[in-house]
Design a protein around this motif. Structure first.
Motif, short mmCIF file in Angstrom:
data_model
loop_
_atom_site.label_atom_id
_atom_site.label_comp_id
_atom_site.label_asym_id
_atom_site.label_seq_id
_atom_site.Cartn_x
_atom_site.Cartn_y
_atom_site.Cartn_z
N GLU A 20 0.43 -1.12 -0.01
CA GLU A 20 0.00 -0.31 -0.37
C GLU A 20 1.19 1.04 -0.24
O GLU A 20 0.22 2.59 -0.66
N TYR A 21 2.20 1.13 0.36
CA TYR A 21 2.86 2.34 1.15
C TYR A 21 3.65 2.71 -0.71
O TYR A 21 3.42 3.93 -1.48
N PHE A 22 3.82 1.51 -1.31
CA PHE A 22 4.51 1.57 -2.40
C PHE A 22 3.76 1.72 -4.02
O PHE A 22 4.26 2.48 -5.14
N LYS A 23 2.05 1.46 -2.91
CA LYS A 23 1.36 1.84 -5.08
C LYS A 23 1.49 3.28 -5.05
O LYS A 23 0.77 3.58 -6.04
N LYS A 24 1.25 3.61 -4.15
CA LYS A 24 1.72 5.56 -3.62
C LYS A 24 3.14 6.01 -4.38
O LYS A 24 2.90 7.18 -4.59
N VAL A 25 3.90 5.25 -5.00
CA VAL A 25 5.44 5.62 -5.33
C VAL A 25 5.56 5.13 -6.94
O VAL A 25 5.16 4.30 -7.45
N TRP A 26 5.88 6.00 -7.95
CA TRP A 26 5.91 6.42 -8.98
C TRP A 26 7.64 5.56 -9.68
O TRP A 26 8.75 6.78 -9.73
N PHE A 27 7.71 4.71 -9.48
CA PHE A 27 8.91 4.28 -10.06
C PHE A 27 9.78 4.89 -10.57
O PHE A 27 9.01 4.80 -12.61
N TRP A 28 11.05 5.11 -10.83
CA TRP A 28 11.51 5.83 -12.35
C TRP A 28 11.66 4.95 -13.40
O TRP A 28 12.35 3.88 -13.51
N THR A 29 11.12 5.90 -14.42
CA THR A 29 10.71 4.79 -15.34
C THR A 29 11.99 6.41 -16.80
O THR A 29 11.29 7.42 -16.95
N THR A 30 12.42 5.40 -17.23
CA THR A 30 13.23 6.55 -18.58
C THR A 30 11.86 7.03 -19.77
O THR A 30 10.82 6.49 -20.24
N PRO A 31 11.78 8.12 -19.57
CA PRO A 31 10.63 8.95 -20.57
C PRO A 31 10.83 8.23 -22.04
O PRO A 31 12.22 8.66 -22.51
N ILE A 32 9.60 7.98 -23.16
CA ILE A 32 9.79 8.03 -23.93
C ILE A 32 8.69 8.57 -25.15
O ILE A 32 7.90 9.07 -24.61
N GLU A 33 9.01 9.15 -26.49
CA GLU A 33 8.08 9.02 -26.96
C GLU A 33 7.13 8.57 -27.56
O GLU A 33 5.70 9.64 -27.67
N GLN A 34 6.68 8.02 -27.00
CA GLN A 34 5.11 6.78 -26.90
C GLN A 34 5.11 7.10 -25.58
O GLN A 34 5.69 6.70 -24.63
N CYS A 35 3.74 7.70 -25.45
CA CYS A 35 3.39 7.55 -24.06
C CYS A 35 2.58 6.63 -23.16
O CYS A 35 1.85 5.67 -23.85
N ILE A 36 3.82 6.12 -22.37
CA ILE A 36 3.16 5.38 -21.90
C ILE A 36 2.15 5.09 -20.14
O ILE A 36 1.83 3.99 -20.34
N ASP A 37 1.32 5.96 -20.92
CA ASP A 37 0.13 5.70 -20.03
C ASP A 37 -1.46 5.58 -21.20
O ASP A 37 -2.36 5.62 -20.53
N GLY A 38 -0.90 5.42 -22.37
CA GLY A 38 -2.13 4.44 -23.12
C GLY A 38 -2.18 5.51 -24.55
O GLY A 38 -3.07 5.32 -24.97
N ARG A 39 -1.96 6.84 -23.97
CA ARG A 39 -2.32 7.31 -25.33
C ARG A 39 -1.68 7.55 -26.61
O ARG A 39 -0.86 7.43 -26.42
N THR A 40 -2.36 7.70 -27.63
CA THR A 40 -2.24 7.37 -28.89
C THR A 40 -2.15 8.50 -30.03
O THR A 40 -1.31 8.51 -30.76
#
Length: 394
Positions: free
Chosen positions: A355-375
């Motif tokens: 539950e603690y770590f669900k609040k944590v956004w672990f470092w991820t390399t930003p890329i041109e393709q949106c990793i949040d699902g947007r196209t």
């Protein structure tokens, strides 16, 4: 304590990544979990353990490969361990691209670069028996090291970037990052911030909570408008920041000397100040964080030793030694049940508190393709983040 993740201007852009689909969660409760689908080099996995080679060359963060456990490994396998300590993720990427090393302790801000570049190979986890039920769920199948259903990393440990404060000055426990971001903060001029392009994600986490109309769903998936908003917030913060830290020792000195009373930290830094007045909290907005994993070079000439090492260091006793030596939550939860000292360490670093770590956004390399699902838009990559970061401090 090591210096790590201090990314400079020499960053390899990952513009060549092509997203074919993405199931990364946009919900904070799932943080950075999910399965990423991108075009990456098709590399084979190691099929079975053969005869051990003579040596094993590892690029590692300081404290991850120490004689206390590497000597025993050599006695068991005959594999002589050679360590090269790296101080930044960029350095690790550069060293792995030479083909001279077998393993690397990669963080999330390097993993996708290594995978997309064909520098690391997908793993056969059947050859790592200690990667089993005792590995915490929050470090399995993560977006930064699991691509197209293939795992490229064996977890080592994780940690959150928390809000540290001097309780003699900040007398009420902060519940929000606002004390470090807003211009009317009562601690303006005594605030410390992290000095790296990946810190842009911290601004994005704050904007997710306080400016929802921006539509940020993942702090590592920022389109140009969202990146501009994060940079504006960072420039605003710059006016109230007393200093930025890259060297952990400098951060500790700043707090201990009274120059800083609140700001971004790691759990271990607060602990190393050895003064009970320094406390920390994971604010209500959540935070960024980091997760490290063993990754195997695609050009390794000692794959059998490498797999043996990944398995050896995934055992609860050794994984726990690494975690205690550095100061982080271990990947193997079985370590927490070994003895009272292990339990105390795990409790301090919230090792099994998902539950603690669900609040944590672990470092991820930003890329041109949106990793949040947007196209329908193109997101900004790490090179763009690096260029933007250079404008923050003037």
């Amino acid at each position: 304590m090591k210096s790590r993740f201090f990314t400079g201007a020499a960053v390899v852009a990952v513009a060549a990544l092509a997203l074919t689909g993405c199931t990364a969660s946009a919900d904070e409760s799932d943080s950075a979990g999910g399965a990423l689908k991108i075009d990456v080099p098709d590399l084979p996995t190691h099929e079975k353990i053969g005869d051990f080679e003579d040596s094993l060359d590892i690029v590692a963060w300081s404290g991850f490969v120490e004689p206390a456990w590497s000597d025993d490994f050599t006695k068991e396998t005959g594999c002589t361990v050679n360590r090269r300590v790296a101080g930044t993720s960029d350095e690790m990427v550069q060293l792995m691209r030479t083909g001279d090393y077998d393993l690397v302790t990669a963080s999330g801000d390097a993993s996708l670069r290594l995978i997309a570049g064909g520098d690391v190979a997908p793993l056969n986890l059947d050859l790592v028996p200690n990667f089993g039920d005792d590995i915490v769920e929050g470090m399995k199948g993560q977006i930064y090291d699991t691509i197209n259903g293939k795992s490229y990393g064996v977890p080592i440990g994780r940690g959150a970037n928390i809000l540290q404060y001097n309780s003699e000055v900040v007398t009420e426990e902060p519940t929000s990052w606002s004390v470090a971001w807003e211009p009317d903060s009562p601690y303006a001029g005594q605030i410390i911030a992290y000095d790296a392009p990946i810190y842009i994600a911290d601004a994005a986490v704050y904007l997710m909570a306080h400016e929802p109309d921006l539509g940020i769903k993942n702090p590592y998936a920022l389109d140009k408008e969202q990146l501009a908003a994060a940079i504006d917030l960072l420039k605003q913060q710059n006016k109230i920041v007393s200093e930025y830290w890259a060297d952990p020792a400098a951060q500790i000195t700043s707090f201990a000397g009274g120059n800083t009373v609140v700001g971004t930290s790691w759990e271990i830094l607060r602990k190393l100040t050895e003064d009970e007045k320094f406390k920390s909290v994971l604010p209500e907005e959540g935070s960024t964080g980091w997760s490290d994993a063993w990754m195997l070079s695609a050009e390794s000439d000692s794959p059998n030793c490498a797999y043996a090492w990944m398995d050896y260091t995934s055992a609860p006793e050794v994984n726990g030694q690494i975690a205690m030596g550095f100061g982080m939550a271990p990947a193997n939860a079985a370590f927490c049940d070994l003895n009272d000292e292990a339990k105390a360490h795990c409790d301090y670093f919230n090792a099994t508190d998902e539950e603690y770590f669900k609040k944590v956004w672990f470092w991820t390399t930003p890329i041109e393709q949106c990793i949040d699902g947007r196209t329908d838009v193109q997101c900004t990559n790490f090179q763009e983040w690096t260029d933007a970061w250079l404008t923050v401090k003037g």
